[in-house]
Write an enzyme that holds these catalytic residues in place. Structure first.
Site, PDB file in Angstrom:
ATOM      1  N   GLY A  34      15.391  -4.718  11.569  1.00  0.00           N
ATOM      2  CA  GLY A  34      15.776  -4.215  12.841  1.00  0.00           C
ATOM      3  C   GLY A  34      16.663  -2.992  12.537  1.00  0.00           C
ATOM      4  N   ARG A  35      16.339  -2.298  11.839  1.00  0.00           N
ATOM      5  CA  ARG A  35      16.989  -0.931  11.411  1.00  0.00           C
ATOM      6  C   ARG A  35      18.286  -1.212  10.812  1.00  0.00           C
ATOM      7  NH1 ARG A  35      13.488   2.968  11.476  1.00  0.00           N
ATOM      8  NH2 ARG A  35      15.007   4.399  11.293  1.00  0.00           N
ATOM      9  N   LEU A  36      18.879  -2.455  10.396  1.00  0.00           N
ATOM     10  CA  LEU A  36      20.279  -2.818  10.067  1.00  0.00           C
ATOM     11  C   LEU A  36      20.272  -2.433   8.625  1.00  0.00           C
ATOM     12  CD1 LEU A  36      20.639  -6.151  11.931  1.00  0.00           C
ATOM     13  CD2 LEU A  36      21.007  -3.869  12.519  1.00  0.00           C
ATOM     14  N   HIS A  37      20.057  -1.121   8.139  1.00  0.00           N
ATOM     15  CA  HIS A  37      20.145  -0.610   6.713  1.00  0.00           C
ATOM     16  C   HIS A  37      21.308  -0.748   6.016  1.00  0.00           C
ATOM     17  CE1 HIS A  37      16.269   0.812   8.406  1.00  0.00           C
ATOM     18  NE2 HIS A  37      16.439   1.598   8.949  1.00  0.00           N
TER      19      HIS A  37
END
Length: 195
Positions: free
Chosen positions: A173-176
């Protein structure tokens, strides 16, 4: 252990993981970004040849585009991206040539054809055709036949002394995850960053 040493150890651990990964063919590959004195950027992929407390080292022709840019503006950025690990490391800092003895030692360790190539290539300059380059290689092979190939005066290593090292770990989810070590007022600091 200080923050800078911690950042280097983290980097070395990731590099080792990349070296051991079967799907990473060139774990030392890094994008090197440089700029002219006027700020015009360029980037290319080079190979990391050494990492220690003094910094990150690569070797090249000093007359190349990157060599000329580093002479004009001795700062650079490096990006390591290991897609199978979903990891990236960004390094920024000042750049200086390595000592001649260090460059000589590394050059002597290279394969002979790579040594000849360092003499033959007028890196980043126009080439009329492949035949022109191959003729220079043949001429240099004849010139150095039966003897060691010395390091060309226009070929050396550059060391990037970091003032910033940033780690990125990709997540769903691009929750890097991102965190940065940076030099500020002579002291290393650490912070988390938004993805």
């Amino acid at each position: 252990m200080g923050l800078y040493e911690d950042a280097l150890e983290r980097f070395k651990a990731l590099l080792q993981e990349a070296r051991e990964h079967p799907d990473i063919g060139e774990p030392t590959a890094m994008t090197l970004a440089t700029t002219t004195a006027a700020g015009r950027p360029s980037a290319r992929t080079v190979l990391l040849k050494q990492i220690d407390e003094r910094g990150f080292v690569f070797y090249t022709n000093t007359r190349s585009r990157k060599g000329r840019q580093l002479a004009e503006n001795p700062r650079a950025a490096l990006t390591f991206f290991w897609a199978p690990l979903v990891r990236q490391v960004l390094v920024e800092g000042d750049v200086a040539p390595v000592a001649d003895a260090e460059a000589d030692a590394y050059f002597a360790s290279r394969p002979r054809l790579s040594q000849i190539g360092a003499w033959a290539s007028q890196q980043s300059e126009p080439l009329s055709g492949r035949d022109e380059f191959e003729a220079r290689v043949a001429e240099l092979e004849a010139r150095f036949d039966g003897r060691e190939v010395p390091r060309p005066p226009h070929w050396t290593g550059y060391r990037i002394r970091p003032d910033l090292i940033e780690f990125w770990h990709g997540r769903e989810g691009r929750l890097h995850d991102r965190d940065r070590y940076h030099l500020e007022d002579g002291e290393w600091r650490w912070m988390l960053l938004n993805p």
